[in-house]
Design a protein around this motif. Structure first.
Motif, PDB file in Angstrom:
ATOM      1  N   VAL A 172       5.012   6.596 -15.766  1.00 41.42           N
ATOM      2  CA  VAL A 172       5.674   7.775 -15.235  1.00 41.42           C
ATOM      3  C   VAL A 172       6.930   7.312 -14.473  1.00 41.42           C
ATOM      4  O   VAL A 172       6.965   6.201 -13.943  1.00 41.42           O
ATOM      5  CB  VAL A 172       4.680   8.514 -14.305  1.00 41.42           C
ATOM      6  CG1 VAL A 172       4.490   7.787 -12.997  1.00 41.42           C
ATOM      7  CG2 VAL A 172       5.076   9.939 -14.050  1.00 41.42           C
ATOM      8  N   GLU A 202      -6.452  11.801 -12.179  1.00 42.47           N
ATOM      9  CA  GLU A 202      -5.346  11.332 -13.024  1.00 42.47           C
ATOM     10  C   GLU A 202      -5.927  11.025 -14.400  1.00 42.47           C
ATOM     11  O   GLU A 202      -6.818  10.176 -14.533  1.00 42.47           O
ATOM     12  CB  GLU A 202      -4.701  10.078 -12.431  1.00 42.47           C
ATOM     13  CG  GLU A 202      -3.742   9.409 -13.402  1.00 42.47           C
ATOM     14  CD  GLU A 202      -2.361   9.144 -12.837  1.00 42.47           C
ATOM     15  OE1 GLU A 202      -2.180   9.282 -11.623  1.00 42.47           O
ATOM     16  OE2 GLU A 202      -1.465   8.800 -13.614  1.00 42.47           O
ATOM     17  N   GLY A 228      -5.102   9.337 -17.653  1.00 42.66           N
ATOM     18  CA  GLY A 228      -4.127   8.393 -18.194  1.00 42.66           C
ATOM     19  C   GLY A 228      -3.507   7.610 -17.049  1.00 42.66           C
ATOM     20  O   GLY A 228      -2.551   8.053 -16.403  1.00 42.66           O
ATOM     21  N   ASN A 261       1.304   5.843 -10.765  1.00 41.33           N
ATOM     22  CA  ASN A 261       1.127   7.180 -10.177  1.00 41.33           C
ATOM     23  C   ASN A 261      -0.184   7.280  -9.400  1.00 41.33           C
ATOM     24  O   ASN A 261      -0.245   7.943  -8.359  1.00 41.33           O
ATOM     25  CB  ASN A 261       1.192   8.245 -11.281  1.00 41.33           C
ATOM     26  CG  ASN A 261       1.322   9.623 -10.700  1.00 41.33           C
ATOM     27  OD1 ASN A 261       2.294   9.926 -10.012  1.00 41.33           O
ATOM     28  ND2 ASN A 261       0.315  10.449 -10.918  1.00 41.33           N
ATOM     29  N   ASP A 272      -9.098   6.243 -17.628  1.00 38.91           N
ATOM     30  CA  ASP A 272      -8.392   5.570 -18.727  1.00 38.91           C
ATOM     31  C   ASP A 272      -9.439   4.918 -19.638  1.00 38.91           C
ATOM     32  O   ASP A 272     -10.596   4.765 -19.253  1.00 38.91           O
ATOM     33  CB  ASP A 272      -7.392   4.531 -18.216  1.00 38.91           C
ATOM     34  CG  ASP A 272      -6.198   4.360 -19.166  1.00 38.91           C
ATOM     35  OD1 ASP A 272      -5.078   4.785 -18.830  1.00 38.91           O
ATOM     36  OD2 ASP A 272      -6.404   3.827 -20.290  1.00 38.91           O
ATOM     37  N   ALA A 303     -11.446  10.180 -21.252  1.00 38.70           N
ATOM     38  CA  ALA A 303     -11.294  11.089 -20.103  1.00 38.70           C
ATOM     39  C   ALA A 303     -12.140  12.353 -20.260  1.00 38.70           C
ATOM     40  O   ALA A 303     -12.630  12.883 -19.265  1.00 38.70           O
ATOM     41  CB  ALA A 303      -9.820  11.442 -19.937  1.00 38.70           C
ATOM     42  N   ASP A 320      -1.885  13.092 -18.495  1.00 35.97           N
ATOM     43  CA  ASP A 320      -0.864  12.201 -19.056  1.00 35.97           C
ATOM     44  C   ASP A 320      -1.496  11.181 -20.007  1.00 35.97           C
ATOM     45  O   ASP A 320      -1.194  10.004 -19.938  1.00 35.97           O
ATOM     46  CB  ASP A 320      -0.133  11.487 -17.898  1.00 35.97           C
ATOM     47  CG  ASP A 320       1.087  10.702 -18.362  1.00 35.97           C
ATOM     48  OD1 ASP A 320       1.601  11.003 -19.455  1.00 35.97           O
ATOM     49  OD2 ASP A 320       1.525   9.803 -17.629  1.00 35.97           O
TER      50      ASP A 320
HETATM   51  C1  LIG Z   1       1.448   7.570 -20.657  1.00 34.32           C
HETATM   52  S1  LIG Z   1       0.179   6.476 -20.159  1.00 34.32           S
HETATM   53  C2  LIG Z   1      -0.176   7.011 -18.530  1.00 34.32           C
HETATM   54  C3  LIG Z   1       0.891   6.679 -17.538  1.00 34.32           C
HETATM   55  C4  LIG Z   1       0.444   6.816 -16.112  1.00 34.32           C
HETATM   56  N1  LIG Z   1       0.095   8.184 -15.782  1.00 34.32           N
HETATM   57  C5  LIG Z   1       1.466   6.319 -15.103  1.00 34.32           C
HETATM   58  O1  LIG Z   1       1.582   6.876 -14.044  1.00 34.32           O
HETATM   59  O2  LIG Z   1       2.166   5.358 -15.344  1.00 34.32           O
HETATM   60  C6  LIG Z   1      -1.193   7.053 -21.087  1.00 34.32           C
HETATM   61  C7  LIG Z   1      -2.510   6.369 -20.777  1.00 34.32           C
HETATM   62  O3  LIG Z   1      -3.548   7.176 -21.354  1.00 34.32           O
HETATM   63  C8  LIG Z   1      -4.596   6.320 -21.747  1.00 34.32           C
HETATM   64  N2  LIG Z   1      -5.445   7.047 -22.712  1.00 34.32           N
HETATM   65  C9  LIG Z   1      -5.214   7.284 -24.018  1.00 34.32           C
HETATM   66  N3  LIG Z   1      -6.238   7.971 -24.557  1.00 34.32           N
HETATM   67  C10 LIG Z   1      -7.123   8.185 -23.556  1.00 34.32           C
HETATM   68  C11 LIG Z   1      -8.380   8.850 -23.470  1.00 34.32           C
HETATM   69  N4  LIG Z   1      -8.927   9.427 -24.533  1.00 34.32           N
HETATM   70  N5  LIG Z   1      -9.016   8.873 -22.282  1.00 34.32           N
HETATM   71  C12 LIG Z   1      -8.470   8.279 -21.191  1.00 34.32           C
HETATM   72  N6  LIG Z   1      -7.284   7.651 -21.214  1.00 34.32           N
HETATM   73  C13 LIG Z   1      -6.618   7.598 -22.371  1.00 34.32           C
HETATM   74  C14 LIG Z   1      -3.880   5.106 -22.306  1.00 34.32           C
HETATM   75  O4  LIG Z   1      -4.736   3.978 -22.309  1.00 34.32           O
HETATM   76  C15 LIG Z   1      -2.696   4.975 -21.357  1.00 34.32           C
HETATM   77  O5  LIG Z   1      -2.961   4.063 -20.331  1.00 34.32           O
END
Ligand SMILES: C[S@@+](CC[C@H](N)C(=O)[O-])C[C@H]1O[C@@H](n2cnc3c(N)ncnc32)[C@H](O)[C@@H]1O
Length: 258
Positions: free
Chosen positions: A82, A104, A106, A112, A130, A159, A181
């Protein structure tokens, strides 16, 4: 008038700002929203001097957050993080509503998550969801360094399962803030579950709602864009919330639960 019909003073000023910006970058003032990432729709333009001005005149970043941001910038998927100004806005909202419990969805390297934990009271909690522990491992030592590790409850599993656990555990309408996210195809499910978990007066922030402009013309085979676009259309008419869609970064919708 000079080249392209731009007055000479403006052209010189713009060139000077460009030089100043490059110098800032070289001096280590590296902001994630400027240094990398796919170009995203923004009324200002991600690498413009004005965007730099906004950061220079509004960002108040905790030193450990800065450390995590720079560490994440070197990661091959660093652009997933983010942006610091968006994280700051959300932390300000968390503080404004005196939030105690936040979610949160992701975490990635936890920039974040850390920012929210820093503004929560000592007995506050971030449920951090995550599926990838390797990403989270990068930020975890910095959560400790910032002295907020005890406020972060990390759940490594899809999640949806974590949200279901919270619902089944009697935590309906106990959360103040949620940030969505993660995988875009699940956005509607995340939203519906978060809406049950968040209190009236609470906020759900949804990231990437412009999805690099693809929402303007979602292709049939592009499930991520379809999912985001469908949710955007639904939220507009959803009587359970008030909304604002902000042209910040890749688009951020704030849903205020009524
Ligand atoms: C865009 S990043 C998140 C960025 C974070 N919010 C930040 O502040 O930097 C997306 C995250 O979602 C996670 N993700 C993807 N699919 C997921 C799921 N089904 N459940 C939980 N997390 C997931 C990925 O591993 C990744 O770390």
């Amino acid at each position: 008038m000079s080249l392209f019909g731009v007055p000479k003073e403006v052209a010189v000023g713009t060139a000077m700002l460009g030089v100043a910006f490059a110098a800032g970058m070289l001096a280590g003032k590296r902001y994630p929203s400027l240094g990398f990432g796919t170009p995203r729709p923004s009324i200002i333009g991600k690498s413009s001097a004005l965007q730099q001005y906004i950061l220079d005149h509004s960002l108040r970043e905790h030193p450990v957050l800065k450390k995590l941001r720079l560490l994440t910038a070197d990661h091959p998927y660093g652009k997933m993080m983010v942006s610091c100004d968006q994280a700051q806005l959300m932390a300000n909202l968390v503080k404004l509503i005196k939030a105690k419990k936040v979610i949160e969805i992701g975490v990635f390297t936890g920039y974040n998550t850390l920012n929210m934990a820093l503004v929560l009271p000592d007995n506050g909690k971030v449920i951090a969801c995550d599926i990838n522990e390797d990403y989270v491992k990068i930020g975890k030592p910095l959560w400790k360094e910032a002295g907020v590790e005890h406020k972060i409850d990390l759940r490594i599993k899809p999640a949806i399962h974590t949200l279901d656990d919270l619902l089944a555990g009697g935590e309906v309408e106990t959360f103040d803030f949620a940030f969505i996210d993660a995988d875009k195809e699940s956005y509607n499910e995340y939203y519906e579950k978060c809406l049950r978990l968040v209190k009236k007066g609470g906020i759900i922030a949804i990231d990437n709602v412009l999805w690099n402009g693809r929402v303007l013309k979602p292709r049939r085979d592009d499930l991520a864009t379809q999912s985001i676009h469908r949710l955007n259309e639904k939220l507009l008419r959803d009587a359970r919330i008030n909304i604002s869609m902000l042209p910040m970064e890749d688009g951020l919708t704030l849903a205020f639960k009524l």
